[in-house]
Design a protein around this motif. Sequence first.
Motif, short mmCIF file in Angstrom:
data_model
loop_
_atom_site.label_atom_id
_atom_site.label_comp_id
_atom_site.label_asym_id
_atom_site.label_seq_id
_atom_site.Cartn_x
_atom_site.Cartn_y
_atom_site.Cartn_z
N GLU A 41 0.85 -1.18 0.00
CA GLU A 41 0.00 0.00 0.00
C GLU A 41 0.89 1.24 0.00
OE1 GLU A 41 -3.19 -0.31 -0.30
OE2 GLU A 41 -3.25 -2.49 0.00
N ARG A 42 0.33 2.38 -0.38
CA ARG A 42 1.12 3.60 -0.49
C ARG A 42 1.58 4.08 0.90
NH1 ARG A 42 1.08 7.53 -4.72
NH2 ARG A 42 2.09 9.47 -4.07
N GLU A 43 2.86 4.34 1.01
CA GLU A 43 3.43 4.89 2.24
C GLU A 43 4.43 5.96 1.85
OE1 GLU A 43 5.63 3.50 6.38
OE2 GLU A 43 5.49 2.10 4.69
N SER A 44 4.30 7.15 2.46
CA SER A 44 5.12 8.30 2.07
C SER A 44 5.97 8.80 3.23
CB SER A 44 4.23 9.45 1.57
OG SER A 44 3.39 9.04 0.52
N ARG A 45 7.12 9.35 2.87
CA ARG A 45 8.00 10.00 3.83
C ARG A 45 8.35 11.38 3.30
NH1 ARG A 45 12.15 4.89 4.82
NH2 ARG A 45 10.58 3.41 5.58
N VAL A 46 8.33 12.37 4.19
CA VAL A 46 8.54 13.76 3.78
C VAL A 46 9.78 14.30 4.49
CG1 VAL A 46 7.53 16.05 3.58
CG2 VAL A 46 6.04 14.02 3.55
N THR A 47 10.73 14.81 3.70
CA THR A 47 11.95 15.38 4.26
C THR A 47 12.19 16.76 3.66
OG1 THR A 47 12.86 13.13 4.29
CG2 THR A 47 14.38 14.93 4.74
N LEU A 48 12.69 17.67 4.48
CA LEU A 48 13.00 19.03 4.04
C LEU A 48 14.52 19.21 3.95
CD1 LEU A 48 10.47 21.03 6.25
CD2 LEU A 48 10.14 20.20 3.90
N TYR A 49 14.95 19.92 2.90
CA TYR A 49 16.38 20.17 2.69
C TYR A 49 16.59 21.64 2.32
CZ TYR A 49 16.76 15.06 2.03
OH TYR A 49 16.69 13.69 2.17
N THR A 50 17.83 22.08 2.47
CA THR A 50 18.22 23.36 1.89
C THR A 50 18.43 23.16 0.39
OG1 THR A 50 20.61 22.98 2.13
CG2 THR A 50 19.45 23.96 4.02
N VAL A 94 1.08 10.82 1.16
CA VAL A 94 1.28 12.26 1.00
C VAL A 94 1.47 12.58 -0.48
CG1 VAL A 94 2.73 14.23 1.59
CG2 VAL A 94 2.40 12.39 3.26
N GLU A 95 0.76 13.62 -0.93
CA GLU A 95 0.94 14.10 -2.30
C GLU A 95 1.06 15.61 -2.29
OE1 GLU A 95 -1.03 12.41 -5.73
OE2 GLU A 95 -2.10 11.03 -4.40
N LEU A 96 2.13 16.11 -2.88
CA LEU A 96 2.29 17.55 -3.03
C LEU A 96 1.32 18.07 -4.08
CD1 LEU A 96 6.18 17.76 -3.00
CD2 LEU A 96 4.66 18.55 -1.19
N VAL A 97 0.81 19.28 -3.89
CA VAL A 97 -0.06 19.92 -4.87
C VAL A 97 0.84 20.72 -5.81
CG1 VAL A 97 -2.01 21.47 -5.24
CG2 VAL A 97 -1.92 20.03 -3.18
N PRO A 98 0.89 20.37 -7.10
CA PRO A 98 1.85 20.99 -8.01
C PRO A 98 1.80 22.51 -8.09
CG PRO A 98 0.86 19.06 -9.03
CD PRO A 98 0.11 19.32 -7.76
N ASN A 99 0.61 23.08 -8.11
CA ASN A 99 0.48 24.53 -8.32
C ASN A 99 0.20 25.29 -7.04
OD1 ASN A 99 -2.04 23.43 -8.02
ND2 ASN A 99 -3.02 24.66 -9.62
#
Length: 211
Positions: free
Chosen positions: A117-126, A168-173
């Motif tokens: 099943e879909r599983e997402s991980r979100v990471t922030l970078y410079t 998790v899905e980012l919204v493109p616009n």
Amino acid sequence: MKDIRFYLTFMALLLFLPLGLVEVDARSVRDVWINMPDSIVPYLGGSQRVECVDFYEMHSKAETSNMLGGKSHIDTMTVNFLQATLTKSSVLQMKLLPASNGRDSVVCLVRSYLAPERESRVTLYTLDWKPIGHVDFCADEYIARPDTMTAERFEYLKTFLDPLMFSVELVPNENSMVVGLTTNAVGVEDQKALDSILVQRKLNWNGETFK
């Protein structure tokens, strides 16, 4: 005369200095994708990422062979958003987000694994790919008991959410993402009931995190 020359020089500096600052930080998601460390996607090297971009910009199929013996391709690329299918069971989304300091952008990277099943991980970078941190979610904010459901039934259905997996899905616009819980494989009736207790939320970027 000297005063006039000094004034003109000073005004020229004021005019061009901001432009120079903007130019330094004006990186597109294309540049960030190409300069992504190989350690993030070890089976897709820099030359292969460049190849995907070149094909995409030529309006051709933006596909390349990866080191796993499969294919990887860019699905969508704009100035600040990119989505790539890395393998049959892995998708990457990348978004450049404005930071609270008003200058530097933050790279938001979402890796989603699709099996079983879909599983997402979100990471922030410079922009230079230095890790800033992870984006975590609280399960209670994505589950709600309908008024027509008993507490016992609600608790029973929650057992299908162990282990917790977020999609998790980012919204493109937009500077936002859509988040929800993913369910494990269950029967049709239980799945319908599970759908009735799950809540999707749209979180907006505030310059530091998603809320």
